[in-house]
Design an enzyme around this catalytic site. Structure first.
Site, PDB file in Angstrom:
ATOM      1  N   TYR A 149       0.739  -1.265   0.159  1.00 15.26           N
ATOM      2  CA  TYR A 149       0.341  -0.370  -0.279  1.00 15.26           C
ATOM      3  C   TYR A 149       1.051   1.557   0.031  1.00 15.26           C
ATOM      4  CZ  TYR A 149      -2.925   3.656   0.699  1.00 15.26           C
ATOM      5  OH  TYR A 149      -4.070   5.191   1.621  1.00 15.26           O
ATOM      6  N   CYS A 150       0.299   2.009  -0.906  1.00 11.18           N
ATOM      7  CA  CYS A 150       0.780   3.087  -0.928  1.00 11.18           C
ATOM      8  C   CYS A 150      -0.096   4.365  -1.068  1.00 11.18           C
ATOM      9  CB  CYS A 150       2.700   3.722  -1.429  1.00 11.18           C
ATOM     10  SG  CYS A 150       2.100   3.546  -3.696  1.00 11.18           S
ATOM     11  N   LYS A 151      -0.242   5.656  -0.563  1.00  9.93           N
ATOM     12  CA  LYS A 151      -1.514   6.157  -1.337  1.00  9.93           C
ATOM     13  C   LYS A 151      -1.279   6.680  -2.140  1.00  9.93           C
ATOM     14  CE  LYS A 151      -3.333  10.619   0.760  1.00  9.93           C
ATOM     15  NZ  LYS A 151      -3.007  11.606   1.471  1.00  9.93           N
ATOM     16  N   GLY A 153      -0.273   4.459  -5.713  1.00  2.00           N
ATOM     17  CA  GLY A 153      -0.808   3.030  -5.449  1.00  2.00           C
ATOM     18  C   GLY A 153       0.306   2.930  -6.839  1.00  2.00           C
TER      19      GLY A 153
END
Length: 177
Positions: A149-151, A153
């Site tokens: 996950y990262c804000k 993507g």
């Protein structure tokens, strides 16, 4: 200071323009659409970049730089025509995404620590910043599926491709709505 760093003339055509002017110019010359489609690489953009560097601090930091690393990057660099990137993208690994978390899935928040502190994820997860993921992933349980996950993507997608290239098939990108 940039003029002291190079004997080559460095052109900075946007230095006197604000964002609205730059966008208007991009629309005028036909590059706005491609610029809009380029993702921001959230993990590598400084939250508070130095725009007024102190020269002696800069020189001291530069004196510690290993130029061998830079030379290796230059030697290994490849040039890609931006007009062909879309065609080349089909050659890369297909990355699975997940919008829900399965009972055996483990979420890995790969954002930098300051970003996770400012914007907590709010679901059970482990934190492994993107810059440590390559070395830490091998230590994880290989029977589990990991959702990166990262804000936006973008960084999680890049990391998923890297891990797939290394032979890990137990990785997906988590897309939260």
């Amino acid at each position: 200071m940039i003029d002291k760093a190079s004997d080559v003339l460095v052109l900075r055509p946007l230095i006197t323009k604000d964002k609205a002017d730059i966008i208007a110019t991009a629309e005028k010359i036909g590059t706005a659409d491609i610029a809009k489609s380029m993702p921001e690489f959230c993990g590598v953009i400084s939250k508070s970049p130095t725009v007024k560097a102190v020269e002696h601090k800069l020189i001291a930091t530069e004196s510690e730089f290993d130029f061998g690393v830079l030379q290796h990057a230059i030697d290994a660099a490849i040039t890609i025509d931006i007009r062909t990137i879309k065609d080349q993208a089909s050659d890369t690994h297909a990355i699975d995404t997940a919008s829900a978390i399965g009972k055996d899935d483990i979420v890995i928040d790969i954002r930098a620590t300051d970003e996770t502190d400012d914007d907590p994820l709010g679901i059970p997860h482990i934190c492994i910043p993107f810059y440590k993921l390559a070395t830490e992933f091998d230590k994880l349980d290989k029977t589990k599926t990991y959702l990166l996950y990262c804000k936006k993507g973008v960084m999680s997608g890049l990391q998923a491709v890297y891990l797939k290239d290394k032979g890990y098939d137990n990785v997906k990108v988590l897309k939260l709505s």
